[in-house]
Design a protein around this motif. Structure first.
Motif: not given
Length: 229
Positions: A151-163
């Protein structure tokens, strides 16, 4: 990022990777807000401890407010707090399973949710999430921990695109076996000198922070060279 004089929030600072990260960032000239349920022995004018249970949303909000009032807005957030409990999927206690997700996943979300708006306002920031090799593959008897780190991996990969368009970097680090207290209650391994040193993980964190503004380290996987000596 130029680190000197800026503020970092580090979670899980009592020992291991969190403790060594605090020391490393202080040496780099940063102010550090240490969040954890227990403190460490660091005595430094630029280190401030805030008793925090990252699994408690109300507590995280209170700690962030106190940190801002005393030290200002953070430029860096290191999500290090986390733990694992061993158990077969049909035998592990339900509350143990929930507690891993409350700290490893929900706690990470709570901290990012609080810090990101100020980083967006400042158009600068760096969030570092400490995952694990378990965030990239399966481990027998560790399904709860592995799931939380995926889950940490998925969150990180998603939010770097957001931020990223706000000048905010998000880095996920995947340490292999590291000589910390993580293995105290594990049957399949014991902490030993053939594992990586937590201070080397801290140096990896520092290296990702000190990069050029347009250079973004997204994932870093690190392992001991000779895990069996």
């Amino acid at each position: 990022m130029e680190l000197k004089g800026k503020l970092a929030i580090v979670t899980g600072v009592s020992k291991g990777i969190g403790l060594e990260t605090v020391k490393t960032l202080l040496e780099a000239g940063m102010y550090v807000a240490g969040w954890g349920r227990t403190n460490n022995s660091i005595d430094h004018k630029n280190y401030h401890f805030f008793k925090t249970d990252v699994a408690d949303w109300e507590n995280v909000q209170a700690s962030y407010k106190a940190t801002k009032e005393q030290l200002g807005n953070p430029a860096v957030l290191i999500n290090n707090a986390g733990f694992g409990i061993q158990g077969l999927i049909h035998e592990i206690d339900v509350e143990d399973w929930k507690s891993m997700y409350d700290v490893n996943v929900h706690g990470l979300f709570y901290c990012i949710k609080m810090a990101a708006p100020d980083m967006i306002d400042n158009q600068e920031g760096h969030i570092v999430n400490i995952s694990s090799i378990a965030g990239t593959n399966g481990v027998k008897t560790m399904s709860g921990y592995v799931g939380s780190k995926h889950a940490v991996t998925g969150i990180g990969h998603s939010i770097f695109q957001e931020l990223r368009d706000y000048g905010i970097k998000v880095t996920t680090i995947y340490p292999g076996s590291t000589n910390t207290n993580f293995f105290d209650d594990m049957e399949f391994a014991n902490a030993n000198e053939n594992m990586m040193r937590p201070q080397d993980i801290a140096q990896t964190i520092l290296g990702s922070l000190q990069t050029h503004p347009n250079y973004h380290v997204v994932d870093v996987e690190v392992r001991p060279l000779k895990p069996k000596g």
